[in-house]
Design a protein around this motif. Sequence first.
Motif, PDB file in Angstrom:
ATOM      1  N   CYS A  40      56.842  26.131  13.080  1.00 14.67           N
ATOM      2  CA  CYS A  40      57.587  25.423  13.249  1.00 14.67           C
ATOM      3  C   CYS A  40      57.572  23.541  13.536  1.00 14.67           C
ATOM      4  CB  CYS A  40      58.659  26.257  14.362  1.00 14.67           C
ATOM      5  SG  CYS A  40      59.836  25.566  14.460  1.00 14.67           S
ATOM      6  N   GLY A  41      57.871  22.718  13.713  1.00 15.66           N
ATOM      7  CA  GLY A  41      57.691  21.665  14.580  1.00 15.66           C
ATOM      8  C   GLY A  41      57.827  22.278  15.814  1.00 15.66           C
ATOM      9  N   MET A  42      58.199  22.127  16.447  1.00 14.01           N
ATOM     10  CA  MET A  42      59.268  21.628  17.841  1.00 14.01           C
ATOM     11  C   MET A  42      57.954  23.116  18.514  1.00 14.01           C
ATOM     12  SD  MET A  42      62.355  23.934  20.033  1.00 14.01           S
ATOM     13  CE  MET A  42      63.028  23.105  19.097  1.00 14.01           C
TER      14      MET A  42
ATOM     15  N   TYR B  30      68.579  29.970   7.035  1.00 17.69           N
ATOM     16  CA  TYR B  30      68.653  28.257   7.061  1.00 17.69           C
ATOM     17  C   TYR B  30      67.721  28.540   5.629  1.00 17.69           C
ATOM     18  CZ  TYR B  30      68.511  25.974  11.817  1.00 17.69           C
ATOM     19  OH  TYR B  30      69.108  25.634  12.383  1.00 17.69           O
TER      20      TYR B  30
ATOM     21  N   VAL C  55      60.705  31.292   9.317  1.00 17.03           N
ATOM     22  CA  VAL C  55      59.365  31.254  10.144  1.00 17.03           C
ATOM     23  C   VAL C  55      58.065  31.391  11.007  1.00 17.03           C
ATOM     24  CG1 VAL C  55      59.587  28.499   9.558  1.00 17.03           C
ATOM     25  CG2 VAL C  55      60.055  29.676  11.829  1.00 17.03           C
TER      26      VAL C  55
ATOM     27  N   CYS D 142      63.408  19.214  18.006  1.00 17.96           N
ATOM     28  CA  CYS D 142      62.602  19.715  16.826  1.00 17.96           C
ATOM     29  C   CYS D 142      63.276  18.962  16.309  1.00 17.96           C
ATOM     30  CB  CYS D 142      63.634  21.032  16.374  1.00 17.96           C
ATOM     31  SG  CYS D 142      64.311  21.002  14.084  1.00 17.96           S
ATOM     32  N   PRO D 143      61.745  18.212  14.798  1.00 21.77           N
ATOM     33  CA  PRO D 143      61.513  17.293  14.034  1.00 21.77           C
ATOM     34  C   PRO D 143      62.866  16.943  13.017  1.00 21.77           C
ATOM     35  CG  PRO D 143      59.605  18.460  14.133  1.00 21.77           C
ATOM     36  CD  PRO D 143      60.332  19.084  14.741  1.00 21.77           C
ATOM     37  N   ILE D 144      63.298  18.104  12.731  1.00 22.82           N
ATOM     38  CA  ILE D 144      64.780  18.393  11.629  1.00 22.82           C
ATOM     39  C   ILE D 144      65.945  17.744  12.612  1.00 22.82           C
ATOM     40  CG2 ILE D 144      66.306  19.838   9.866  1.00 22.82           C
ATOM     41  CD1 ILE D 144      62.535  20.293  10.442  1.00 22.82           C
ATOM     42  N   HIS D 145      66.010  18.309  13.810  1.00 22.05           N
ATOM     43  CA  HIS D 145      67.838  17.974  14.797  1.00 22.05           C
ATOM     44  C   HIS D 145      67.512  16.729  15.059  1.00 22.05           C
ATOM     45  CE1 HIS D 145      67.857  21.910  13.532  1.00 22.05           C
ATOM     46  NE2 HIS D 145      69.392  22.206  14.588  1.00 22.05           N
TER      47      HIS D 145
ATOM     48  N   PHE E  87      57.065  31.741  14.125  1.00 24.11           N
ATOM     49  CA  PHE E  87      57.830  33.033  15.295  1.00 24.11           C
ATOM     50  C   PHE E  87      58.577  33.816  15.160  1.00 24.11           C
ATOM     51  CE2 PHE E  87      61.377  29.177  15.025  1.00 24.11           C
ATOM     52  CZ  PHE E  87      61.774  29.992  16.450  1.00 24.11           C
TER      53      PHE E  87
ATOM     54  N   ASN F  21      61.448  29.483  20.190  1.00 25.68           N
ATOM     55  CA  ASN F  21      61.150  28.642  18.981  1.00 25.68           C
ATOM     56  C   ASN F  21      59.539  28.217  19.768  1.00 25.68           C
ATOM     57  OD1 ASN F  21      63.689  28.673  18.115  1.00 25.68           O
ATOM     58  ND2 ASN F  21      63.421  27.172  16.613  1.00 25.68           N
TER      59      ASN F  21
ATOM     60  N   CYS G  88      64.745  22.197   6.476  1.00 27.65           N
ATOM     61  CA  CYS G  88      63.229  22.236   7.317  1.00 27.65           C
ATOM     62  C   CYS G  88      62.186  22.513   6.111  1.00 27.65           C
ATOM     63  CB  CYS G  88      64.077  23.545   7.979  1.00 27.65           C
ATOM     64  SG  CYS G  88      61.815  23.949   9.265  1.00 27.65           S
TER      65      CYS G  88
ATOM     66  N   MET H  86      61.104  26.182   6.001  1.00 31.13           N
ATOM     67  CA  MET H  86      62.115  27.461   5.646  1.00 31.13           C
ATOM     68  C   MET H  86      62.243  27.341   4.230  1.00 31.13           C
ATOM     69  SD  MET H  86      63.634  29.023   8.304  1.00 31.13           S
ATOM     70  CE  MET H  86      64.007  29.046  10.128  1.00 31.13           C
TER      71      MET H  86
ATOM     72  N   GLU I 110      70.007  21.766  19.198  1.00 36.96           N
ATOM     73  CA  GLU I 110      68.285  21.457  19.256  1.00 36.96           C
ATOM     74  C   GLU I 110      69.050  20.148  18.834  1.00 36.96           C
ATOM     75  OE1 GLU I 110      65.940  22.937  16.860  1.00 36.96           O
ATOM     76  OE2 GLU I 110      66.218  25.355  17.274  1.00 36.96           O
TER      77      GLU I 110
HETATM   78 FE1  SF4 Z   1      61.782  24.320  14.072  1.00 35.20          FE
HETATM   79 FE2  SF4 Z   1      63.316  23.280  13.625  1.00 35.20          FE
HETATM   80 FE3  SF4 Z   1      63.264  24.217  11.390  1.00 35.20          FE
HETATM   81 FE4  SF4 Z   1      64.286  25.356  13.813  1.00 35.20          FE
HETATM   82  S1  SF4 Z   1      65.128  23.440  12.071  1.00 35.20           S
HETATM   83  S2  SF4 Z   1      62.405  25.910  12.292  1.00 35.20           S
HETATM   84  S3  SF4 Z   1      63.334  24.131  15.633  1.00 35.20           S
HETATM   85  S4  SF4 Z   1      61.384  23.352  12.527  1.00 35.20           S
END
Ligand code: SF4
Length: 303
Positions: free
Chosen positions: A83-85, A23, A58, A169-172, A60, A111, A257, A260, A197
């Motif tokens: 990571c928002g998740m 990413y 990120v 995941c806020p993006i997916h 994690f 994550n 993201c 990222m 996700e």
């Molecule tokens: Fe976390 Fe979503 Fe970014 Fe993946 S894309 S790192 S799950 S916020």
Amino acid sequence: MTISEKINSLKQEKDVVILAHYYVDGEVQEIADYVGDSYALAKKAALVDKQNILFAGVSFMGESAKLLNPSKHVYMVDDTAGCGMADMINAEQVKAVRKQYPDAAVVCYVNSSAEVKAESDVCVTSSNAVKVVSGMEQKQIYFIPDSHLAHFVAESLPEKEFIYHDGYCPIHQMIDNESLVRAKEKYPNALVLSHPECAEDILKLSDFVGSTADIIKFAREDMAQEYIIATETGVFHQLKKENPNKQFYPVNDCQICMDMKKVTMEKIESILENLEAQKEIILDENIMEQAKKPLEQMLVLAK
Ligand code: SF4
Ligand code: 13P
């Protein structure tokens, strides 16, 4: 000297390996020693023999590298990249559900924070979740934090009983049905390749569901010419590089993201120039002891 040349020479001088997720920006993927999905990066991190790991991803991911290879110095390119998740669950919530379901195995998507991993039985990534969960002896599975990945795994393993957490995941999550239907109308010959996700209605409309590495592999081996990609747009770099004659389209313009994207060439150069002064990842000793177990268990069950 270009910035890439400078980074490459500093990596040698400072005994650094750069691990990057699919990413991050394409130029960062190009100067990385290894690019992969979260599972491949965890396996790679465990085997690094250089003294220093610089993680282009990120938090994690960097924490997992530290847990799997604790004698190395692990640095993040940007230590605010989270990571928002992963932030959608904490250790106290896991403990409470464990009390409620004492027979359940706690299966933790990678994550997640080290504190949450420390309360879990096994970790999974999107590329090995079905295999790892199917190898668990417990019937009841408390799957954290991603509810969409949990439903995807549950569909393949009807013999298991799932307890869900409401993370995502806020993006997916922003990859919506309406946009996908529109993209399919616009590109009627394109196959839809999605990350698990994504929400269930997106997965139902997909021709293939898999991790970032699985999506890249599918596009490499498949004969179609056009693909709609339902995941973060960083993967477009490898997709286009490996398949210059194929076309790849996002579902909408929200698949980015921002954490990222905090990883930049300039930050990498500046960190390497002054590595000695950087803040490395330091985890609490007890948390480390507990949190590395589910990660190591994942590596065993996913083999
Ligand atoms: Fe976390 Fe979503 Fe970014 Fe993946 S894309 S790192 S799950 S916020
Ligand atoms: P992968 O396991 O496919 O690398 O995905 C990680 C991730 O953060 C997806 O949002």
